[in-house]
Motif scaffolding. Structure first.
Motif, PDB file in Angstrom:
ATOM      1  N   VAL A 124     -43.342  -0.260   3.014  1.00 35.24           N
ATOM      2  CA  VAL A 124     -42.963  -1.932   3.305  1.00 35.24           C
ATOM      3  C   VAL A 124     -41.905  -1.877   4.545  1.00 35.24           C
ATOM      4  O   VAL A 124     -42.157  -2.667   5.244  1.00 35.24           O
ATOM      5  CB  VAL A 124     -41.961  -2.240   2.078  1.00 35.24           C
ATOM      6  N   CYS A 153     -42.304 -14.464   7.081  1.00 37.08           N
ATOM      7  CA  CYS A 153     -41.859 -14.422   8.478  1.00 37.08           C
ATOM      8  C   CYS A 153     -41.227 -16.090   8.783  1.00 37.08           C
ATOM      9  O   CYS A 153     -41.787 -16.980   8.609  1.00 37.08           O
ATOM     10  CB  CYS A 153     -43.305 -14.497   9.377  1.00 37.08           C
ATOM     11  N   TYR A 203     -44.269  -6.566  -3.302  1.00 37.17           N
ATOM     12  CA  TYR A 203     -43.664  -7.274  -2.274  1.00 37.17           C
ATOM     13  C   TYR A 203     -44.129  -8.263  -1.840  1.00 37.17           C
ATOM     14  O   TYR A 203     -45.216  -8.511  -1.458  1.00 37.17           O
ATOM     15  CB  TYR A 203     -43.282  -6.421  -1.203  1.00 37.17           C
ATOM     16  N   ALA A 210     -42.865  -4.021   7.945  1.00 34.33           N
ATOM     17  CA  ALA A 210     -41.964  -4.739   8.599  1.00 34.33           C
ATOM     18  C   ALA A 210     -41.601  -4.615  10.159  1.00 34.33           C
ATOM     19  O   ALA A 210     -41.645  -5.444  10.869  1.00 34.33           O
ATOM     20  CB  ALA A 210     -40.831  -5.075   7.737  1.00 34.33           C
ATOM     21  N   LEU A 264     -51.691  -4.022   2.628  1.00 36.58           N
ATOM     22  CA  LEU A 264     -51.310  -5.430   3.232  1.00 36.58           C
ATOM     23  C   LEU A 264     -52.207  -6.427   2.888  1.00 36.58           C
ATOM     24  O   LEU A 264     -53.567  -6.300   3.343  1.00 36.58           O
ATOM     25  CB  LEU A 264     -50.958  -5.282   4.637  1.00 36.58           C
ATOM     26  N   VAL A 268     -43.898 -10.978   1.434  1.00 39.37           N
ATOM     27  CA  VAL A 268     -43.690 -10.821   2.829  1.00 39.37           C
ATOM     28  C   VAL A 268     -43.348 -12.297   3.636  1.00 39.37           C
ATOM     29  O   VAL A 268     -44.424 -12.914   3.625  1.00 39.37           O
ATOM     30  CB  VAL A 268     -44.499  -9.981   3.891  1.00 39.37           C
ATOM     31  N   ILE A 312     -38.940 -10.870   9.993  1.00 44.29           N
ATOM     32  CA  ILE A 312     -39.979 -10.366   8.897  1.00 44.29           C
ATOM     33  C   ILE A 312     -38.789  -9.952   7.880  1.00 44.29           C
ATOM     34  O   ILE A 312     -38.091  -9.212   8.131  1.00 44.29           O
ATOM     35  CB  ILE A 312     -40.625  -9.199   9.362  1.00 44.29           C
ATOM     36  N   THR A 313     -38.996 -10.653   6.531  1.00 47.87           N
ATOM     37  CA  THR A 313     -38.362 -10.119   5.529  1.00 47.87           C
ATOM     38  C   THR A 313     -39.436  -9.912   4.351  1.00 47.87           C
ATOM     39  O   THR A 313     -40.360 -10.378   4.110  1.00 47.87           O
ATOM     40  CB  THR A 313     -37.287 -11.005   5.176  1.00 47.87           C
ATOM     41  N   CYS A 314     -39.010  -8.881   3.352  1.00 49.54           N
ATOM     42  CA  CYS A 314     -39.788  -8.370   2.432  1.00 49.54           C
ATOM     43  C   CYS A 314     -38.839  -8.645   1.102  1.00 49.54           C
ATOM     44  O   CYS A 314     -37.703  -8.111   1.137  1.00 49.54           O
ATOM     45  CB  CYS A 314     -40.231  -6.878   2.565  1.00 49.54           C
TER      46      CYS A 314
END
Length: 107
Positions: free
Chosen positions: A8, A34, A30, A12, A47, A32, A21-23
């Motif tokens: 992960v 932006c 997860y 990112a 992904l 994801v 970018i955060t997860c």
């Protein structure tokens, strides 16, 4: 099988040129984001990116499959090592997606 945290973080980092970018852990896998927009899922170390016309123009040969049983199809991105292409794909996808609706405040 849940996704590995190292994978992960790698994704990112690979997509970081597209924005912030955060997860977030969700149901064992997860979501994801932006710049605050959810655009992808990481499930079983794969992904899955929301389907958009812009994304389809950049990576037209991607397979469209659901990330989990009962989900709508997403693009399955196998080539996560090509940082430039992945960043371009994510940026174009996110530009086409609407901003999330603001959450209602609880009284």
């Amino acid at each position: 099988m849940a996704s590995k945290e190292e994978f992960v973080q790698y994704l990112a980092d690979q997509m970081s040129g597209a924005g912030e970018i955060t997860c977030r852990k969700m149901f064992g896998d997860y979501g994801v984001y932006c710049d605050g927009k959810i655009f992808a899922l990481i499930c079983d170390n794969q992904l899955f990116v929301k389907i958009t016309e812009a994304g389809g123009r950049i990576m037209p040969d991607l397979e469209k499959v659901p990330p989990y049983e009962g989900a709508k199809p997403y693009y399955l991105v196998d080539d996560v090592d090509n940082r430039e292409l992945l960043t371009e794909f994510v940026a174009a996808t996110c530009a086409e997606l609407p901003m999330p609706k603001p959450e209602k405040k609880k009284k």
